[in-house]
Design a protein around this motif. Structure first.
Motif, PDB file in Angstrom:
ATOM      1  N   HIS A  93       0.802  -0.970   0.035  1.00  0.00           N
ATOM      2  CA  HIS A  93      -0.035   0.073  -0.135  1.00  0.00           C
ATOM      3  C   HIS A  93       1.019   1.264  -0.067  1.00  0.00           C
ATOM      4  O   HIS A  93       0.876   1.886   1.234  1.00  0.00           O
ATOM      5  CB  HIS A  93      -1.019  -0.068   1.357  1.00  0.00           C
ATOM      6  CG  HIS A  93      -1.739  -1.158   1.229  1.00  0.00           C
ATOM      7  ND1 HIS A  93      -1.399  -2.256   1.681  1.00  0.00           N
ATOM      8  CD2 HIS A  93      -3.121  -1.417   0.774  1.00  0.00           C
ATOM      9  CE1 HIS A  93      -2.506  -3.180   1.658  1.00  0.00           C
ATOM     10  NE2 HIS A  93      -3.491  -2.742   1.067  1.00  0.00           N
ATOM     11  N   PRO A  94       1.767   1.497  -1.136  1.00  0.00           N
ATOM     12  CA  PRO A  94       2.753   2.443  -1.248  1.00  0.00           C
ATOM     13  C   PRO A  94       2.046   3.778  -1.896  1.00  0.00           C
ATOM     14  O   PRO A  94       3.060   4.755  -1.837  1.00  0.00           O
ATOM     15  CB  PRO A  94       3.866   2.047  -2.007  1.00  0.00           C
ATOM     16  CG  PRO A  94       3.202   1.252  -2.991  1.00  0.00           C
ATOM     17  CD  PRO A  94       1.692   0.623  -2.223  1.00  0.00           C
ATOM     18  N   LEU A  95       0.710   3.707  -2.330  1.00  0.00           N
ATOM     19  CA  LEU A  95       0.315   4.991  -3.031  1.00  0.00           C
ATOM     20  C   LEU A  95      -0.571   5.982  -2.411  1.00  0.00           C
ATOM     21  O   LEU A  95      -1.617   6.364  -2.932  1.00  0.00           O
ATOM     22  CB  LEU A  95      -0.007   4.405  -4.299  1.00  0.00           C
ATOM     23  CG  LEU A  95       0.902   3.734  -5.307  1.00  0.00           C
ATOM     24  CD1 LEU A  95       0.377   3.051  -6.309  1.00  0.00           C
ATOM     25  CD2 LEU A  95       2.070   4.654  -5.627  1.00  0.00           C
ATOM     26  N   PHE A  96      -0.461   6.074  -1.260  1.00  0.00           N
ATOM     27  CA  PHE A  96      -1.437   6.781  -0.373  1.00  0.00           C
ATOM     28  C   PHE A  96      -1.377   8.369  -0.738  1.00  0.00           C
ATOM     29  O   PHE A  96      -0.446   8.903  -1.109  1.00  0.00           O
ATOM     30  CB  PHE A  96      -1.348   6.673   1.119  1.00  0.00           C
ATOM     31  CG  PHE A  96      -1.986   5.537   1.758  1.00  0.00           C
ATOM     32  CD1 PHE A  96      -3.339   5.330   1.806  1.00  0.00           C
ATOM     33  CD2 PHE A  96      -0.917   4.451   2.164  1.00  0.00           C
ATOM     34  CE1 PHE A  96      -3.752   4.112   2.462  1.00  0.00           C
ATOM     35  CE2 PHE A  96      -1.517   3.400   2.762  1.00  0.00           C
ATOM     36  CZ  PHE A  96      -2.830   3.314   2.734  1.00  0.00           C
ATOM     37  N   ALA A 131      -9.810  -1.025 -10.425  1.00  0.00           N
ATOM     38  CA  ALA A 131      -9.139  -1.977 -11.137  1.00  0.00           C
ATOM     39  C   ALA A 131      -9.938  -3.514 -11.112  1.00  0.00           C
ATOM     40  O   ALA A 131      -9.649  -4.328 -11.420  1.00  0.00           O
ATOM     41  CB  ALA A 131      -7.771  -2.771 -10.488  1.00  0.00           C
ATOM     42  N   VAL A 132     -11.335  -3.298 -10.753  1.00  0.00           N
ATOM     43  CA  VAL A 132     -12.200  -4.404 -10.487  1.00  0.00           C
ATOM     44  C   VAL A 132     -12.676  -4.877 -12.004  1.00  0.00           C
ATOM     45  O   VAL A 132     -12.673  -4.011 -12.954  1.00  0.00           O
ATOM     46  CB  VAL A 132     -13.733  -3.857  -9.702  1.00  0.00           C
ATOM     47  CG1 VAL A 132     -14.736  -5.100  -9.919  1.00  0.00           C
ATOM     48  CG2 VAL A 132     -13.229  -3.506  -8.506  1.00  0.00           C
ATOM     49  N   ALA A 245      -0.006  -5.374  -6.229  1.00  0.00           N
ATOM     50  CA  ALA A 245       0.473  -6.758  -6.266  1.00  0.00           C
ATOM     51  C   ALA A 245       0.599  -7.332  -7.692  1.00  0.00           C
ATOM     52  O   ALA A 245       1.702  -7.995  -8.152  1.00  0.00           O
ATOM     53  CB  ALA A 245      -0.425  -7.656  -5.600  1.00  0.00           C
ATOM     54  N   GLU A 246      -0.276  -6.884  -8.603  1.00  0.00           N
ATOM     55  CA  GLU A 246      -0.108  -7.303  -9.967  1.00  0.00           C
ATOM     56  C   GLU A 246       1.117  -6.757 -10.648  1.00  0.00           C
ATOM     57  O   GLU A 246       1.755  -7.440 -11.482  1.00  0.00           O
ATOM     58  CB  GLU A 246      -1.368  -7.014 -10.820  1.00  0.00           C
ATOM     59  CG  GLU A 246      -2.639  -7.677 -10.359  1.00  0.00           C
ATOM     60  CD  GLU A 246      -3.930  -7.470 -10.910  1.00  0.00           C
ATOM     61  OE1 GLU A 246      -4.666  -8.432 -11.585  1.00  0.00           O
ATOM     62  OE2 GLU A 246      -4.232  -6.050 -10.883  1.00  0.00           O
ATOM     63  N   HIS A 249       4.336  -8.099  -9.424  1.00  0.00           N
ATOM     64  CA  HIS A 249       4.337  -9.528 -10.382  1.00  0.00           C
ATOM     65  C   HIS A 249       4.869  -9.312 -11.574  1.00  0.00           C
ATOM     66  O   HIS A 249       5.899 -10.071 -12.037  1.00  0.00           O
ATOM     67  CB  HIS A 249       3.179 -10.235 -10.340  1.00  0.00           C
ATOM     68  CG  HIS A 249       2.993 -11.570 -11.088  1.00  0.00           C
ATOM     69  ND1 HIS A 249       3.661 -12.558 -10.663  1.00  0.00           N
ATOM     70  CD2 HIS A 249       2.492 -11.781 -12.089  1.00  0.00           C
ATOM     71  CE1 HIS A 249       3.613 -13.501 -11.407  1.00  0.00           C
ATOM     72  NE2 HIS A 249       2.883 -12.959 -12.781  1.00  0.00           N
ATOM     73  N   HIS A 250       4.512  -8.322 -12.215  1.00  0.00           N
ATOM     74  CA  HIS A 250       5.054  -8.089 -13.655  1.00  0.00           C
ATOM     75  C   HIS A 250       6.411  -7.360 -13.712  1.00  0.00           C
ATOM     76  O   HIS A 250       7.040  -6.910 -14.553  1.00  0.00           O
ATOM     77  CB  HIS A 250       4.136  -7.118 -14.454  1.00  0.00           C
ATOM     78  CG  HIS A 250       2.923  -7.938 -14.822  1.00  0.00           C
ATOM     79  ND1 HIS A 250       2.754  -9.284 -15.375  1.00  0.00           N
ATOM     80  CD2 HIS A 250       1.434  -7.611 -14.361  1.00  0.00           C
ATOM     81  CE1 HIS A 250       1.613  -9.482 -15.578  1.00  0.00           C
ATOM     82  NE2 HIS A 250       0.819  -8.580 -14.993  1.00  0.00           N
ATOM     83  N   GLY A 251       6.911  -6.849 -12.387  1.00  0.00           N
ATOM     84  CA  GLY A 251       8.268  -6.202 -12.433  1.00  0.00           C
ATOM     85  C   GLY A 251       7.988  -4.646 -12.477  1.00  0.00           C
ATOM     86  O   GLY A 251       9.019  -4.268 -13.115  1.00  0.00           O
ATOM     87  N   ILE A 252       7.161  -4.206 -12.679  1.00  0.00           N
ATOM     88  CA  ILE A 252       6.622  -2.631 -12.626  1.00  0.00           C
ATOM     89  C   ILE A 252       6.896  -1.820 -11.845  1.00  0.00           C
ATOM     90  O   ILE A 252       6.619  -1.923 -10.857  1.00  0.00           O
ATOM     91  CB  ILE A 252       5.235  -2.395 -13.416  1.00  0.00           C
ATOM     92  CG1 ILE A 252       4.888  -3.266 -14.563  1.00  0.00           C
ATOM     93  CG2 ILE A 252       4.958  -0.980 -13.537  1.00  0.00           C
ATOM     94  CD1 ILE A 252       3.433  -3.277 -15.121  1.00  0.00           C
ATOM     95  N   ASP A 253       7.697  -0.732 -12.318  1.00  0.00           N
ATOM     96  CA  ASP A 253       8.156   0.302 -11.081  1.00  0.00           C
ATOM     97  C   ASP A 253       7.084   1.281 -10.749  1.00  0.00           C
ATOM     98  O   ASP A 253       6.368   1.662 -11.833  1.00  0.00           O
ATOM     99  CB  ASP A 253       9.400   0.988 -11.958  1.00  0.00           C
ATOM    100  CG  ASP A 253      10.014   1.998 -11.155  1.00  0.00           C
ATOM    101  OD1 ASP A 253       9.703   2.017  -9.661  1.00  0.00           O
ATOM    102  OD2 ASP A 253      10.888   2.635 -11.615  1.00  0.00           O
TER     103      ASP A 253
END
Length: 444
Positions: A93-96, A131-132, A245-246, A249-253
């Motif tokens: 949860h880094p995007l508050f 993202a639902v 999390a997704e 998983h994809h290695g996205i910065d």
């Protein structure tokens, strides 16, 4: 033959006039091209229910969402206390953003999952955030059914437009910010199984542009193009079409996302939405919180299956006191185990269809780790449907056990996804990995 539940009504909408099964299937395959759609079999009509049933589903969805938001915010005065109450991994949860924005918009869009139990809708979980899944599918399916059934301008059902409701939300937020109408859609094709191009996102971009918005889709690596010469992000509002999390998983910065947030883009739904959707919050309101009113407790009893956060503790089920682990082991066929954080059916075990040894291991782990919820199993009610593979011989009436996904945007109905198995079986119903077919629910 399995009886059809009266909640679904008895009036079956006929297939569209002047169109055969081959053209019907071809129409949907074309409309749903490159958004992730298996067109091997398609429905011959939308799932049409009485107007009162549709209204109940949407109103209960909105009320439950508001109650979950209230429960999360009451769990602590700020984000740190709320994450501690949920025992979540803070690194996910880094995007508050600021507290006002987080609390104001954390429940701005959601899709509960519900089945029709003996007495009507029963909500199994509530997925909250931008993202639902299934949103674009729901919009395109509803629009296509409306076009196919149009007769002299009159459509014989009411189907809500998800894109229109999101547009109204974006418009209201832009006005509140005192900004020009502009929306950035932030996502990646890498999250979408079977999708090769960007049409999934482009459809909404085109909708927004037709209604006077500046709009653009960004893959994460291209997000730097959204900044103007002054360093500010050019779009005041963004649709956050991803989970942390997704993307990890994809290695996205995530650094470009953080920069966009810090440069003036309000991403909807904000980070707190993913705390509201934690299934432990569902367990809290099912068990009851001290501040809940009698009306709130009655509502929960009516619409939410018995749900408890797992742990080594005592619970009351059907008037008797049990150790939670003991209860789950003794009454396996009556319960479902779910990870508190998960999607697409991952981390879900249905007691009735799980081998006793597998179930016992899962119960032991869930009680130790305290990272799941146990929920009373609800057998879905059945209704009539029609399916076709595009041939006359492959066109048939059938009975299905639908999982309903009513979208709520800014408290308003925004369309309803239907997932089901062609066989009529119940189970873990997901488009991805479980082979479910999809349709939409509309009100008559």
């Amino acid at each position: 033959m399995t009886a059809h539940h009266p909640w679904f009504g008895t009036d079956e909408l006929p297939p569209p006039a002047r169109i055969g099964p081959e053209e019907l299937r071809r129409t949907f395959v074309h409309a749903m091209r490159d958004v992730g759609f298996d067109g091997g079999q398609v429905a011959t009509r939308p799932l049409t229910v009485p107007a009162a049933s549709a209204a109940e589903l949407y109103s209960a969805s909105a009320r439950l969402l508001a109650l979950l938001r209230k429960a999360l915010l009451a769990a602590g005065p700020g984000r740190a206390e709320r994450m501690a109450a949920l025992a979540v991994d803070e690194t996910l949860h880094p995007l508050f953003t600021d507290d006002f924005t987080e609390e104001r918009h954390c429940a701005c869009m959601a899709r509960p999952d519900a089945v029709i139990g003996p007495d009507g809708p029963r909500f199994l979980e509530v997925n909250v955030g931008g993202a639902v899944g299934g949103a674009v599918h729901t919009h395109v399916l509803t629009r296509t059914w409306r076009r196919l059934h149009a007769d002299g301008g009159r459509v014989p059902f009411r189907g809500h437009s998800l894109f229109a409701e999101r547009r109204r939300l974006f418009e209201a937020v832009c006005a509140e910010l005192g900004a020009e109408r502009g929306v950035a859609l932030l996502g990646t094709v890498r999250d979408l199984p079977g999708v090769q191009g960007t049409r999934y996102f482009d459809l909404e971009v085109e909708h927004l542009r037709r209604h006077g918005f500046a709009a653009e889709f960004f893959e994460p690596e291209d997000l730097h193009h959204g900044h103007g010469p002054d360093g500010r992000f050019r779009y005041p509002v963004g649709l956050r079409h991803f989970t942390v999390a997704e993307w990890r998983h994809h290695g996205i910065d995530l650094a470009p996302v953080r920069r966009a947030l810090d440069s003036g883009c309000l991403l909807l739904a904000p980070q707190t939405a993913y705390l509201v959707s934690n299934k432990k919050v569902l367990g809290w309101v099912s068990e009851g919180r001290p501040w809940m009113t009698g009306a709130e407790r009655e509502f929960v009893h009516r619409y939410l299956p018995w749900t408890r956060v797992t742990g080594d503790r005592a619970v009351v089920w059907r008037g008797r006191r049990y150790g939670l682990g003991e209860l789950l082991l003794r009454r396996r066929e009556s319960f479902v185990l779910k990870k508190a954080v998960g999607m697409c059916g991952d981390g879900v075990l249905l007691g009735p269809s799980t081998a006793p040894g597998v179930w016992a291991d899962a119960v032991g782990r869930a009680v130790r780790e305290e990272d799941s919820v146990a929920q009373e199993y609800v057998e879905p009610g059945r209704c009539a449907s029609g399916l076709t593979d595009g041939t006359e011989a492959g066109t048939r009436s059938t009975t299905i056990a639908p999982l309903l996904g009513p979208y709520i945007v800014a408290g308003r109905p925004a369309g309803c996804l239907v997932r089901y198995f062609a066989s009529g079986e119940s189970g873990i119903v997901s488009m991805y990995g479980h082979g479910a077919l999809i349709n939409v629910l509309v009100g008559s």
